[in-house]
Design a protein around this motif. Structure first.
Motif, PDB file in Angstrom:
ATOM      1  N   VAL A 192       0.844  -1.207   0.000  1.00  0.00           N
ATOM      2  CA  VAL A 192       0.000   0.000   0.000  1.00  0.00           C
ATOM      3  C   VAL A 192       0.877   1.254   0.000  1.00  0.00           C
ATOM      4  CG1 VAL A 192      -1.688   1.315   1.335  1.00  0.00           C
ATOM      5  CG2 VAL A 192      -1.934  -1.169   1.132  1.00  0.00           C
ATOM      6  N   MET A 193       1.922   1.263   0.837  1.00  0.00           N
ATOM      7  CA  MET A 193       2.848   2.398   0.873  1.00  0.00           C
ATOM      8  C   MET A 193       3.557   2.571  -0.475  1.00  0.00           C
ATOM      9  SD  MET A 193       4.522   1.921   4.653  1.00  0.00           S
ATOM     10  CE  MET A 193       5.674   3.279   4.465  1.00  0.00           C
ATOM     11  N   TYR A 194       3.890   1.462  -1.120  1.00  0.00           N
ATOM     12  CA  TYR A 194       4.551   1.502  -2.431  1.00  0.00           C
ATOM     13  C   TYR A 194       3.634   2.147  -3.471  1.00  0.00           C
ATOM     14  CZ  TYR A 194       6.454  -0.143  -6.873  1.00  0.00           C
ATOM     15  OH  TYR A 194       6.934  -0.210  -8.160  1.00  0.00           O
ATOM     16  N   ILE A 195       2.355   1.770  -3.458  1.00  0.00           N
ATOM     17  CA  ILE A 195       1.390   2.339  -4.414  1.00  0.00           C
ATOM     18  C   ILE A 195       1.264   3.840  -4.209  1.00  0.00           C
ATOM     19  CG2 ILE A 195      -1.062   2.374  -5.051  1.00  0.00           C
ATOM     20  CD1 ILE A 195      -1.052  -0.691  -4.311  1.00  0.00           C
ATOM     21  N   PHE A 196       1.144   4.271  -2.937  1.00  0.00           N
ATOM     22  CA  PHE A 196       1.019   5.701  -2.647  1.00  0.00           C
ATOM     23  C   PHE A 196       2.285   6.460  -3.013  1.00  0.00           C
ATOM     24  CE2 PHE A 196      -2.665   4.485  -0.073  1.00  0.00           C
ATOM     25  CZ  PHE A 196      -3.539   5.523  -0.367  1.00  0.00           C
ATOM     26  N   SER A 197       3.447   5.856  -2.772  1.00  0.00           N
ATOM     27  CA  SER A 197       4.710   6.531  -3.113  1.00  0.00           C
ATOM     28  C   SER A 197       4.858   6.659  -4.623  1.00  0.00           C
ATOM     29  CB  SER A 197       5.905   5.761  -2.539  1.00  0.00           C
ATOM     30  OG  SER A 197       6.012   4.477  -3.120  1.00  0.00           O
ATOM     31  N   ARG A 198       4.383   5.655  -5.373  1.00  0.00           N
ATOM     32  CA  ARG A 198       4.416   5.724  -6.835  1.00  0.00           C
ATOM     33  C   ARG A 198       3.516   6.842  -7.347  1.00  0.00           C
ATOM     34  NH1 ARG A 198       7.677   3.109 -10.430  1.00  0.00           N
ATOM     35  NH2 ARG A 198       5.929   2.549 -11.766  1.00  0.00           N
TER      36      ARG A 198
END
Length: 200
Positions: A192-198
């Motif tokens: 989830v953090m990866y998606i938001f950072s992308r």
């Protein structure tokens, strides 16, 4: 001149100076973190209290009940993540990060800052949700009393027991789940953090 003396000093003396300076730096960072947590708790509690009160006051009884369930759910979920961070092992995520699996690096960052993450999620967010859910329950009791003319003592006891049971029971079950499946929980959070950072 002082720097020249330090360079000429024995290695054990230079090492002890570095050790003391690192210790002082760690203490200073801990003090700053405590101050940050206090300020953040105050700001978040004020914002969430104002927003919740405005939303609940203008909404109907059913919406107020849904808001109460959402607040309890947020408190339980953040408690699960905070517990998973403190009990997780970083070795599986190091292996995942080497294979470039999405979210592994983000999960590693959480584990390496476990003390701060658990303090923020378990203490700050969890306690704020607990306080606001209590005030929301009081609003629901007042609504029930005015709408149906029910005795406030009975309704208050039932609503309070319900909120306490859901919060305490949910957190107890969540802690067990977080300890048993900490890797899976953090893998999901990392993604989830990866998606938001992308997106950012």
């Amino acid at each position: 001149y002082v720097n020249k003396l330090r360079r000429r000093a024995p290695s054990w003396l230079r090492w002890s100076e570095n050790f003391v300076s690192k210790k002082e730096k760690t203490k200073q960072e801990k003090r700053q973190w405590v101050v940050t947590v206090v300020i953040l708790s105050f700001v978040l509690s004020v914002l969430m209290s104002v927003l919740t009160s405005l939303f609940v006051d203008s909404a109907g009884l059913l919406v107020a009940l849904l808001a109460l369930i959402v607040l309890i759910s947020i408190g339980v979920i953040t408690d699960v993540i905070g517990t998973a961070v403190t009990s997780a092992d970083e070795q599986p995520f190091i292996a995942m990060a080497s294979k470039r699996i999405k979210g592994a690096k983000q999960a590693l960052r959480l584990i390496r800052k476990a003390e701060r993450v658990s303090s923020l999620l378990n203490d700050v967010v969890g306690d704020i949700c607990g306080i606001i859910s209590g005030s929301t329950a009081a609003v629901i009791v007042a609504r029930l009393q005015s709408s149906f003319g029910v005795r406030s003592v009975v309704v208050s006891l039932v609503i309070t027991a319900m909120v306490s049971g859901l919060t305490i029971g949910g957190k107890a079950m969540g802690k067990t789940f977080a300890i048993d499946r900490s890797t899976q929980v953090l893998q999901l959070v990392g993604r989830v953090m990866y998606i938001f950072s992308r997106k950012k």
